[in-house]
Design a protein around this motif. Structure first.
Motif, PDB file in Angstrom:
ATOM      1  N   LEU A 208       0.844  -1.196   0.000  1.00 20.97           N
ATOM      2  CA  LEU A 208       0.000   0.000   0.000  1.00 20.97           C
ATOM      3  C   LEU A 208       0.879   1.245   0.000  1.00 20.97           C
ATOM      4  O   LEU A 208       2.079   1.167   0.275  1.00 20.97           O
ATOM      5  CB  LEU A 208      -0.893   0.020   1.244  1.00 20.97           C
ATOM      6  N   SER A 209       0.289   2.373  -0.303  1.00 22.89           N
ATOM      7  CA  SER A 209       1.002   3.627  -0.082  1.00 22.89           C
ATOM      8  C   SER A 209       1.220   3.769   1.420  1.00 22.89           C
ATOM      9  O   SER A 209       0.489   3.195   2.230  1.00 22.89           O
ATOM     10  CB  SER A 209       0.198   4.813  -0.612  1.00 22.89           C
ATOM     11  N   SER A 210       2.243   4.532   1.816  1.00 23.59           N
ATOM     12  CA  SER A 210       2.540   4.673   3.241  1.00 23.59           C
ATOM     13  C   SER A 210       1.354   5.252   4.011  1.00 23.59           C
ATOM     14  O   SER A 210       1.060   4.823   5.130  1.00 23.59           O
ATOM     15  CB  SER A 210       3.776   5.549   3.433  1.00 23.59           C
ATOM     16  N   SER A 211       0.658   6.220   3.427  1.00 21.43           N
ATOM     17  CA  SER A 211      -0.479   6.820   4.127  1.00 21.43           C
ATOM     18  C   SER A 211      -1.583   5.802   4.363  1.00 21.43           C
ATOM     19  O   SER A 211      -2.198   5.758   5.437  1.00 21.43           O
ATOM     20  CB  SER A 211      -1.016   8.021   3.344  1.00 21.43           C
ATOM     21  N   LYS A 212      -1.845   4.952   3.377  1.00 19.95           N
ATOM     22  CA  LYS A 212      -2.876   3.927   3.541  1.00 19.95           C
ATOM     23  C   LYS A 212      -2.424   2.850   4.527  1.00 19.95           C
ATOM     24  O   LYS A 212      -3.234   2.322   5.298  1.00 19.95           O
ATOM     25  CB  LYS A 212      -3.223   3.311   2.190  1.00 19.95           C
TER      26      LYS A 212
ATOM     27  N   LEU B 249      -0.539   3.300   7.141  1.00 20.19           N
ATOM     28  CA  LEU B 249      -0.723   3.867   8.474  1.00 20.19           C
ATOM     29  C   LEU B 249      -2.196   3.884   8.873  1.00 20.19           C
ATOM     30  O   LEU B 249      -2.546   3.631  10.035  1.00 20.19           O
ATOM     31  CB  LEU B 249      -0.144   5.280   8.518  1.00 20.19           C
ATOM     32  N   ALA B 250      -3.066   4.178   7.909  1.00 21.02           N
ATOM     33  CA  ALA B 250      -4.503   4.181   8.195  1.00 21.02           C
ATOM     34  C   ALA B 250      -4.987   2.780   8.564  1.00 21.02           C
ATOM     35  O   ALA B 250      -5.849   2.623   9.441  1.00 21.02           O
ATOM     36  CB  ALA B 250      -5.269   4.700   6.982  1.00 21.02           C
ATOM     37  N   GLU B 251      -4.430   1.751   7.922  1.00 17.06           N
ATOM     38  CA  GLU B 251      -4.812   0.373   8.238  1.00 17.06           C
ATOM     39  C   GLU B 251      -4.393  -0.010   9.652  1.00 17.06           C
ATOM     40  O   GLU B 251      -5.100  -0.717  10.358  1.00 17.06           O
ATOM     41  CB  GLU B 251      -4.188  -0.586   7.215  1.00 17.06           C
TER      42      GLU B 251
ATOM     43  N   ALA C  71      -6.742   1.698  12.091  1.00 12.99           N
ATOM     44  CA  ALA C  71      -8.057   1.061  12.092  1.00 12.99           C
ATOM     45  C   ALA C  71      -8.005  -0.378  12.592  1.00 12.99           C
ATOM     46  O   ALA C  71      -9.029  -1.060  12.620  1.00 12.99           O
ATOM     47  CB  ALA C  71      -8.645   1.093  10.681  1.00 12.99           C
ATOM     48  N   LYS C  72      -6.809  -0.854  12.964  1.00  8.02           N
ATOM     49  CA  LYS C  72      -6.605  -2.205  13.493  1.00  8.02           C
ATOM     50  C   LYS C  72      -6.960  -3.281  12.472  1.00  8.02           C
ATOM     51  O   LYS C  72      -7.348  -4.391  12.828  1.00  8.02           O
ATOM     52  CB  LYS C  72      -7.420  -2.417  14.780  1.00  8.02           C
ATOM     53  N   ARG C  73      -6.814  -2.948  11.181  1.00 11.13           N
ATOM     54  CA  ARG C  73      -7.102  -3.943  10.142  1.00 11.13           C
ATOM     55  C   ARG C  73      -5.864  -4.717   9.739  1.00 11.13           C
ATOM     56  O   ARG C  73      -5.966  -5.707   9.019  1.00 11.13           O
ATOM     57  CB  ARG C  73      -7.742  -3.256   8.933  1.00 11.13           C
ATOM     58  N   VAL C  74      -4.687  -4.269  10.171  1.00  9.89           N
ATOM     59  CA  VAL C  74      -3.459  -5.012   9.939  1.00  9.89           C
ATOM     60  C   VAL C  74      -2.709  -5.144  11.251  1.00  9.89           C
ATOM     61  O   VAL C  74      -2.943  -4.385  12.198  1.00  9.89           O
ATOM     62  CB  VAL C  74      -2.550  -4.331   8.881  1.00  9.89           C
ATOM     63  N   SER C  75      -1.815  -6.117  11.304  1.00 10.12           N
ATOM     64  CA  SER C  75      -1.053  -6.357  12.529  1.00 10.12           C
ATOM     65  C   SER C  75      -0.072  -5.229  12.786  1.00 10.12           C
ATOM     66  O   SER C  75       0.090  -4.758  13.910  1.00 10.12           O
ATOM     67  CB  SER C  75      -0.300  -7.687  12.412  1.00 10.12           C
TER      68      SER C  75
END
Length: 322
Positions: free
Chosen positions: A143-147, A149-151, A154-158
């Protein structure tokens, strides 16, 4: 507003608020319209509109301003969205609390990475983790770095491995490695193969770059380097993925920045040619980012701890790729 109004009593909201309404609102907040959100949820538009109205009635505030050609969160909507995203992440990760009570680690780890994360240190940690826990599984999203960080937020990634601009107080950061960007061109370019170049030879040539190559963004040092090289004002092509920036450079679309250690093999193979400047190249730090507030399964915690240990045990000079 009367703060003692019964409709704003925390106990009433906690008692009457339906979690599914919050989940629907998160999707609404991240969409361009109610119709867009309904399509994502595979529901009919009136159903989603009714859910929004119910949520607004529950919290006693208008959350989204809607009119022809206009769709935007209100101040109350932005506040609720920030909280709902975190609640959403926590609910999605509730299953980690029910993990199996065995000695065998079988959990799943989801990592978000920027496309130019090339580091023996990261590879070493992944190899060690897989050898010790072969039944654990892994997903890596580029992903782009901004996305990325957003993930994480949002606790959607580890966790994420990416570039970082401003630090969020809700996240933890650790520098993984430092890379240095140089400028390169491909075989079709008129500067390719010339070893007598000075920085003045780049003036006016077209360029390609990353979407974050802007003065106000994380690749600001790269932007400054391009400006010092007096490359043309117009950027011929941009991408958030290193592989596509590399493709455009190789295809002759223009001079473009790449991490020097990543481009080294292509330079040896005659697919890329480095151009000035050769000294004082801009350093860019790549970070490991995670949330301590996110409940982690055993696999996630073990891999995160392994990465942190590897970083701690490796001197910074061995994590700087010139």
């Amino acid at each position: 507003m009367d703060k003692h109004d019964p409709q704003y009593e925390p106990e009433r909201i906690a008692r009457e608020l339906d979690w599914n309404l919050l989940r629907t609102f998160v999707i609404l907040a991240e969409s361009h319209s109610v119709t867009d959100a309904a399509n994502q949820m595979r529901l009919k538009q009136p159903t989603v509109s009714t859910a929004l109205k119910r949520l607004e009635d529950r919290v006693g505030r208008k959350l989204i301003n809607r009119s022809p050609g206009h769709y935007a969160l209100t101040e109350a909507g932005r506040l609720l969205y920030r909280e709902a995203v975190e609640i959403n992440g926590s609910v999605l990760r509730l299953s980690t609390l029910m993990r199996e009570m065995t000695d065998d680690v079988r959990g799943h780890v989801r990592i978000a990475v920027a496309s130019h994360v090339v580091s023996p240190l990261v590879d070493q940690a992944l190899a060690k983790f897989h050898t010790a826990h072969p039944h654990a599984t892994l997903t890596i999203d580029v992903l782009s770095s901004s996305k990325a960080l957003a993930e994480v937020a949002a606790k959607r990634v580890s966790f994420a491995i990416c570039l970082v601009g401003n630090h969020s107080p809700g996240l933890e950061y650790r520098r993984v490695f430092r890379e240095y960007f140089g400028l390169f061109c491909g075989p079709p370019h008129p500067l390719f193969g010339r070893d007598d170049l000075t920085i003045a030879d780049l003036e006016g040539h077209s360029s390609v770059s990353f979407e974050t190559d802007r003065l106000q963004d994380v690749l600001k040092p790269v932007t400054v380097m391009r400006a010092q090289a007096a490359l043309g004002q117009k950027i011929t092509g941009v991408s958030s993925h290193l592989e596509e920036v590399r493709r455009m450079i190789m295809s002759g679309l223009g001079v473009g920045p790449l991490p020097v250690h990543v481009a080294a093999r292509d330079v040896r193979d005659g697919q890329l040619w480095q151009v000035p400047p050769y000294d004082d190249l801009p350093p860019i730090d790549v970070h490991l980012v995670w949330s301590e507030r996110a409940t982690k399964n055993r696999a996630e915690q073990i891999l995160l701890d392994g990465l942190l240990q590897t970083i701690e045990e490796t001197p910074m000079e061995d994590r700087s790729y010139r």
